[in-house]
Scaffold this motif. Structure first.
Motif, short mmCIF file in Angstrom:
data_model
loop_
_atom_site.label_atom_id
_atom_site.label_comp_id
_atom_site.label_asym_id
_atom_site.label_seq_id
_atom_site.Cartn_x
_atom_site.Cartn_y
_atom_site.Cartn_z
N UNK A 26 75.09 8.44 39.63
CA UNK A 26 75.74 9.74 39.83
C UNK A 26 76.58 10.10 38.61
N UNK A 27 77.32 9.14 38.08
CA UNK A 27 78.13 9.40 36.88
C UNK A 27 77.25 9.85 35.72
N UNK A 28 76.11 9.20 35.55
CA UNK A 28 75.18 9.56 34.48
C UNK A 28 74.63 10.98 34.70
N UNK A 29 74.26 11.30 35.94
CA UNK A 29 73.73 12.64 36.23
C UNK A 29 74.80 13.70 35.98
N UNK A 30 76.03 13.44 36.42
CA UNK A 30 77.11 14.40 36.21
C UNK A 30 77.30 14.64 34.72
N UNK A 31 77.35 13.59 33.95
CA UNK A 31 77.54 13.73 32.50
C UNK A 31 76.41 14.55 31.88
N UNK A 75 69.26 16.19 49.87
CA UNK A 75 69.47 16.87 48.58
C UNK A 75 70.82 17.58 48.56
N UNK A 76 71.11 18.34 49.61
CA UNK A 76 72.36 19.11 49.62
C UNK A 76 73.58 18.21 49.71
N UNK A 77 73.46 17.07 50.35
CA UNK A 77 74.57 16.11 50.36
C UNK A 77 74.84 15.63 48.93
N UNK A 78 73.77 15.27 48.21
CA UNK A 78 73.92 14.84 46.82
C UNK A 78 74.38 15.99 45.93
N UNK A 79 73.83 17.16 46.14
CA UNK A 79 74.23 18.32 45.34
C UNK A 79 75.72 18.60 45.50
N UNK A 80 76.21 18.50 46.72
CA UNK A 80 77.65 18.73 46.95
C UNK A 80 78.50 17.71 46.19
N UNK A 81 78.06 16.46 46.15
CA UNK A 81 78.77 15.43 45.39
C UNK A 81 78.77 15.78 43.91
N UNK A 82 77.60 16.15 43.39
CA UNK A 82 77.46 16.48 41.98
C UNK A 82 78.27 17.72 41.61
N UNK A 83 78.19 18.75 42.43
CA UNK A 83 78.91 19.99 42.16
C UNK A 83 80.42 19.72 42.08
N UNK A 84 80.92 18.95 43.02
CA UNK A 84 82.36 18.63 43.01
C UNK A 84 82.74 17.84 41.77
N UNK A 85 81.93 16.85 41.42
CA UNK A 85 82.22 16.02 40.24
C UNK A 85 82.10 16.83 38.95
N UNK A 86 81.11 17.70 38.89
CA UNK A 86 80.92 18.52 37.69
C UNK A 86 82.06 19.54 37.52
N UNK A 87 82.63 19.97 38.60
CA UNK A 87 83.75 20.92 38.54
C UNK A 87 84.98 20.28 37.93
N UNK A 88 85.11 18.97 38.09
CA UNK A 88 86.25 18.25 37.54
C UNK A 88 86.13 18.19 36.03
#
Length: 88
Positions: A26-31, A75-88
Protein backbone atom coordinates in the motif's frame (compact mmCIF):
# COMPACT_ATOMS: atom_id res chain seq x y z
CA UNK A 1 -2.54 -3.01 -17.00
CA UNK A 2 -5.77 -5.04 -16.58
CA UNK A 3 -3.82 -8.09 -15.34
CA UNK A 4 -1.76 -5.91 -12.99
CA UNK A 5 -4.89 -4.30 -11.56
CA UNK A 6 -6.66 -7.63 -11.19
CA UNK A 7 -3.57 -9.10 -9.53
CA UNK A 8 -3.42 -6.23 -7.07
CA UNK A 9 -7.07 -6.61 -6.14
CA UNK A 10 -6.64 -10.40 -5.84
CA UNK A 11 -3.69 -9.96 -3.46
CA UNK A 12 -5.77 -7.51 -1.46
CA UNK A 13 -8.74 -9.88 -1.37
CA UNK A 14 -6.54 -12.78 -0.25
CA UNK A 15 -5.32 -10.65 2.67
CA UNK A 16 -8.62 -8.96 3.52
CA UNK A 17 -8.50 -10.46 7.02
CA UNK A 18 -4.81 -9.63 7.44
CA UNK A 19 -4.42 -6.10 6.10
CA UNK A 20 -1.19 -5.71 8.05
CA UNK A 21 0.41 -7.96 5.42
CA UNK A 22 -0.22 -5.29 2.80
CA UNK A 23 1.43 -2.31 4.48
CA UNK A 24 4.51 -2.20 2.25
CA UNK A 25 2.49 -2.73 -0.93
CA UNK A 26 0.00 0.00 0.00
CA UNK A 27 2.84 2.40 0.83
CA UNK A 28 4.41 1.70 -2.57
CA UNK A 29 1.09 2.23 -4.38
CA UNK A 30 0.45 5.49 -2.53
CA UNK A 31 3.90 6.79 -3.41
CA UNK A 32 3.47 5.82 -7.08
CA UNK A 33 0.00 7.35 -7.22
CA UNK A 34 1.19 10.63 -5.70
CA UNK A 35 4.17 10.76 -8.07
CA UNK A 36 1.99 10.15 -11.12
CA UNK A 37 -0.80 12.52 -10.10
CA UNK A 38 -3.56 10.03 -9.35
CA UNK A 39 -6.50 11.87 -7.77
CA UNK A 40 -9.55 10.70 -5.85
CA UNK A 41 -11.78 11.44 -8.83
CA UNK A 42 -9.84 8.90 -10.92
CA UNK A 43 -10.92 5.93 -8.81
CA UNK A 44 -14.44 5.60 -10.27
CA UNK A 45 -12.90 5.25 -13.74
CA UNK A 46 -10.68 2.46 -12.50
CA UNK A 47 -13.68 0.81 -10.90
CA UNK A 48 -15.49 0.86 -14.27
CA UNK A 49 -12.56 -0.98 -15.86
CA UNK A 50 -11.88 -3.30 -12.95
CA UNK A 51 -14.81 -5.69 -13.08
CA UNK A 52 -14.53 -6.41 -16.82
CA UNK A 53 -10.78 -6.92 -16.34
CA UNK A 54 -11.39 -9.42 -13.56
CA UNK A 55 -13.96 -11.25 -15.69
CA UNK A 56 -11.48 -11.34 -18.60
CA UNK A 57 -8.69 -12.70 -16.40
CA UNK A 58 -10.56 -15.37 -14.44
CA UNK A 59 -13.40 -16.11 -16.87
CA UNK A 60 -17.15 -15.55 -16.78
CA UNK A 61 -17.86 -18.93 -15.20
CA UNK A 62 -15.83 -17.94 -12.13
CA UNK A 63 -16.52 -14.20 -12.18
CA UNK A 64 -20.26 -14.37 -11.60
CA UNK A 65 -22.22 -11.21 -10.83
CA UNK A 66 -22.05 -12.00 -7.09
CA UNK A 67 -18.30 -12.55 -7.25
CA UNK A 68 -17.79 -9.32 -9.19
CA UNK A 69 -19.93 -7.42 -6.69
CA UNK A 70 -17.69 -8.69 -3.88
CA UNK A 71 -14.56 -7.72 -5.82
CA UNK A 72 -16.05 -4.29 -6.42
CA UNK A 73 -16.64 -3.91 -2.70
CA UNK A 74 -13.05 -4.96 -2.00
CA UNK A 75 -11.82 -2.44 -4.58
CA UNK A 76 -13.66 0.42 -2.89
CA UNK A 77 -12.33 -0.59 0.52
CA UNK A 78 -8.79 -0.43 -0.87
CA UNK A 79 -9.53 2.75 -2.82
CA UNK A 80 -10.73 4.45 0.36
CA UNK A 81 -7.48 3.49 2.10
CA UNK A 82 -5.42 4.80 -0.82
CA UNK A 83 -7.42 8.01 -1.20
CA UNK A 84 -7.00 8.82 2.49
CA UNK A 85 -3.26 8.07 2.43
CA UNK A 86 -2.73 10.03 -0.78
CA UNK A 87 -4.51 13.04 0.70
CA UNK A 88 -1.92 13.13 3.49
Amino acid sequence: QPRRLAGTILAYAKNIDHLENLGAAVTKMVRRHVETGVKAEHYPYVAEALLPAIRDVVGAEVATDDVLAAWGEAYWMLADILIAAEAE
